[in-house]
Write a protein that holds these residues in place. Structure first.
Motif, PDB file in Angstrom:
ATOM      1  N   GLU A 199       1.067  -1.370   0.028  1.00  0.00           N
ATOM      2  CA  GLU A 199       0.151   0.195  -0.073  1.00  0.00           C
ATOM      3  C   GLU A 199       0.569   0.924   0.072  1.00  0.00           C
ATOM      4  O   GLU A 199       0.293   2.281  -0.472  1.00  0.00           O
ATOM      5  N   ASP A 200       2.485   0.596   0.092  1.00  0.00           N
ATOM      6  CA  ASP A 200       2.703   1.969   0.169  1.00  0.00           C
ATOM      7  C   ASP A 200       3.386   3.084  -1.154  1.00  0.00           C
ATOM      8  O   ASP A 200       3.962   3.439  -1.985  1.00  0.00           O
ATOM      9  N   SER A 201       2.810   1.661  -2.308  1.00  0.00           N
ATOM     10  CA  SER A 201       3.975   1.708  -3.334  1.00  0.00           C
ATOM     11  C   SER A 201       2.324   2.613  -4.483  1.00  0.00           C
ATOM     12  O   SER A 201       3.117   2.470  -6.004  1.00  0.00           O
ATOM     13  N   VAL A 202       2.191   3.565  -3.778  1.00  0.00           N
ATOM     14  CA  VAL A 202       1.423   4.401  -4.719  1.00  0.00           C
ATOM     15  C   VAL A 202       1.880   5.307  -5.712  1.00  0.00           C
ATOM     16  O   VAL A 202       3.140   5.591  -5.747  1.00  0.00           O
ATOM     17  N   ILE A 203       1.826   5.584  -6.910  1.00  0.00           N
ATOM     18  CA  ILE A 203       2.053   6.069  -7.874  1.00  0.00           C
ATOM     19  C   ILE A 203       1.473   7.188  -7.893  1.00  0.00           C
ATOM     20  O   ILE A 203       0.272   7.889  -7.367  1.00  0.00           O
ATOM     21  N   GLU A 204       2.114   8.889  -7.474  1.00  0.00           N
ATOM     22  CA  GLU A 204       1.221  10.205  -6.988  1.00  0.00           C
ATOM     23  C   GLU A 204       1.048  10.815  -8.348  1.00  0.00           C
ATOM     24  O   GLU A 204      -0.590  11.031  -8.115  1.00  0.00           O
ATOM     25  N   SER A 205       1.415  10.101  -8.994  1.00  0.00           N
ATOM     26  CA  SER A 205       0.664  11.117 -10.656  1.00  0.00           C
ATOM     27  C   SER A 205       0.811  10.250 -12.218  1.00  0.00           C
ATOM     28  O   SER A 205       2.079   9.633 -12.549  1.00  0.00           O
ATOM     29  N   ILE A 206      -0.237  10.538 -12.818  1.00  0.00           N
ATOM     30  CA  ILE A 206       0.146   9.694 -14.156  1.00  0.00           C
ATOM     31  C   ILE A 206       0.044  10.321 -15.189  1.00  0.00           C
ATOM     32  O   ILE A 206      -1.714  11.292 -15.078  1.00  0.00           O
ATOM     33  N   ASN A 207       0.319  10.697 -16.146  1.00  0.00           N
ATOM     34  CA  ASN A 207      -0.611  11.276 -17.270  1.00  0.00           C
ATOM     35  C   ASN A 207      -0.395  10.614 -18.496  1.00  0.00           C
ATOM     36  O   ASN A 207      -0.234   9.964 -18.663  1.00  0.00           O
ATOM     37  N   VAL A 208      -0.549  11.013 -19.529  1.00  0.00           N
ATOM     38  CA  VAL A 208      -1.777  10.033 -20.838  1.00  0.00           C
ATOM     39  C   VAL A 208      -0.495   9.879 -20.602  1.00  0.00           C
ATOM     40  O   VAL A 208      -0.019   8.331 -21.238  1.00  0.00           O
ATOM     41  N   GLY A 259      -3.962   9.941  -2.659  1.00  0.00           N
ATOM     42  CA  GLY A 259      -3.644   8.495  -3.592  1.00  0.00           C
ATOM     43  C   GLY A 259      -2.863   8.811  -5.286  1.00  0.00           C
ATOM     44  O   GLY A 259      -1.618   9.910  -4.803  1.00  0.00           O
ATOM     45  N   THR A 260      -3.585   8.510  -6.462  1.00  0.00           N
ATOM     46  CA  THR A 260      -2.432   9.068  -7.777  1.00  0.00           C
ATOM     47  C   THR A 260      -4.074  10.025  -7.952  1.00  0.00           C
ATOM     48  O   THR A 260      -5.076   9.680  -8.325  1.00  0.00           O
ATOM     49  N   CYS A 261      -3.200  10.775  -8.638  1.00  0.00           N
ATOM     50  CA  CYS A 261      -3.954  12.090  -9.486  1.00  0.00           C
ATOM     51  C   CYS A 261      -4.015  11.826 -11.157  1.00  0.00           C
ATOM     52  O   CYS A 261      -2.206  11.483 -11.036  1.00  0.00           O
ATOM     53  N   LEU A 262      -4.202  11.598 -11.532  1.00  0.00           N
ATOM     54  CA  LEU A 262      -4.228  11.168 -12.852  1.00  0.00           C
ATOM     55  C   LEU A 262      -4.703  12.632 -13.910  1.00  0.00           C
ATOM     56  O   LEU A 262      -5.507  13.373 -13.114  1.00  0.00           O
ATOM     57  N   ALA A 263      -4.172  13.445 -14.953  1.00  0.00           N
ATOM     58  CA  ALA A 263      -4.397  14.347 -15.420  1.00  0.00           C
ATOM     59  C   ALA A 263      -3.132  14.681 -17.010  1.00  0.00           C
ATOM     60  O   ALA A 263      -2.373  12.957 -17.072  1.00  0.00           O
ATOM     61  N   ILE A 264      -3.650  15.522 -18.014  1.00  0.00           N
ATOM     62  CA  ILE A 264      -3.326  15.391 -19.248  1.00  0.00           C
ATOM     63  C   ILE A 264      -1.716  15.138 -18.956  1.00  0.00           C
ATOM     64  O   ILE A 264      -1.363  14.251 -19.736  1.00  0.00           O
TER      65      ILE A 264
END
Lengths: 265, 265
Positions: A199-208, A259-264
């Motif tokens: 549960e500590d291996s969260v990807i903070e942000s992902i873009n396209v 959690g994880t933030c998804l953005a362009i």
């Protein structure tokens, strides 16, 4: 186009089934400032009620068939018991909640799913122009916090059972024309994980771009890919951000640590 | 003080239990122009559901004891199944209905009935300042038609089972400060009758003076007297008129031919 921000938060069945966790989540939800909407799924109460009434759960390929009696059960549980208890709890925490099915103020119309190979019964599919943004805007501008259950109507007197994730994303797409809209999926994991057991291996942000890379590297687990595809679809159509994280960490949202933030990009 | 008129219409259990009659009534209700509110009672669906679930109906002196499980049942039926089907039907007839429990937008708070000789369980009593006229005014001014189920809350997260007649009269008293308010009780008789077996013996209008006379003459049946006492109490506190008549004759209301009209003079 207003610059006002809007948070649409989806809470799933696991938290709803645990009344202690639900109380904790609702207190955190109530504390989020500004315009917001809650969308809640069903949980196991409907399944249990159906069983207590001797109704057989009909499933095809993991999807529920909503016959007339099951529609009554989900209407009672989702739009009645669950909705009103959530609303009463939010009122306790100072949040001026307003429970809505799609029929109330005609906020979400749907069509009965067309019968092809399978007749899903009274299952509702949401069309592109199904969301009544004008009515929802009236509620938000008046200071209310809409709480959506996963029941819609067809405009001709028929209620329909509708997927709560779809309601959340449809609301986000439609309301992003009026508000800077973020869509927040709350579930039992801390976010998109590089190691599903950690549960500590969260990807903070992902873009396209990084999403494609993570997919090709096989870092993101297969079950998460359709969720993320849907999320990036929402973002490509005007939703500002999609967040995925643990319902019990919602207090971290305002600190930008949820959690994880998804953005362009 | 606005001069805008408001009609508050109460529909009882008998019509709710008959889906054909309910459809007819709702179409007539939808056709009433201007600001209006519907308050619906329970009907027998909750009793039947409780029985199907093996719950024992607990009654003392003809009044229901609402234990925790019965509260869940009435919340599911009144605020879920009945409310949402009424709202969906009104939407079909072009009426922009919005189903509300007392918890939604905090419209009606109540207190759990104090235990004296009898513990009524989760029964809610409405206090003088329990009605949130500001929130209800927002809905009415925005063009919505509030549809009240007989479920309230205590402001501290607890839902409460509340008498629908009391909800209707409490709404009428509170909203008569903002609107020229009429309260219309719909039931299965044509009005207040001089001969209970003759539906053509409707008394067209009763005022405070003639009410005393009719009572002293024994013309009005005993069962009707408490209803009329309540009605004249509402009128004495600011409600403009109270009407009592047959749900299926509601279309006659606009023509001034509906049931019995009670007024000061």
């Amino acid at each position: 186009m207003s610059n006002s921000t809007l948070h649409i938060i989806k809470i799933g069945g696991n938290v709803i089934d645990d009344s202690d966790q639900l109380m904790i989540f609702l207190e955190k939800f109530a504390a989020i400032p500004g315009k917001k909407i809650l969308v809640h799924g069903g949980g196991k109460i409907a399944t249990r009620l159906a069983s207590d009434l001797g109704l057989e759960a009909k499933m095809v390929d993991g999807r529920r068939i909503t016959d007339e009696k099951m529609l009554d059960v989900v209407t009672m549980v989702y739009a009645g018991l669950t909705s009103k208890n959530i609303v009463a709890t939010l009122q306790k925490y100072g949040c001026d909640a307003l429970g809505l099915s799609g029929a109330d103020a005609n906020v979400i119309k749907a069509i009965k799913r067309p019968v092809k190979d399978i007749d899903y019964g009274f299952a509702g599919d949401i069309l592109a122009d199904s969301v009544n943004t004008l009515s929802i805007k009236k509620f938000l501008d008046a200071g209310f916090t809409p709480v959506f259950s996963a029941i819609t109507h067809n405009g001709n007197g028929q209620l329909l059972n509708t997927n709560a994730d779809t309601i959340a994303s449809s609301l986000a797409l439609a309301l992003s024309e009026l508000y800077e809209t973020s869509l927040i999926y709350c579930f039992e994991k801390n976010g998109v994980l590089t190691d599903i057991s950690d549960e500590d291996s969260v990807i903070e942000s992902i873009n396209v771009e990084s999403f494609e890379k993570l997919k090709s590297q096989g870092v993101i687990s297969e079950g998460m890919i359709p969720k993320l595809d849907n999320a990036f679809n929402a973002i490509s159509k005007g939703v500002k951000n999609v967040y995925i994280g643990n319902a019990l960490n919602l207090h971290l949202f305002q600190q930008g640590k949820f959690g994880t933030c998804l953005a362009i990009k």
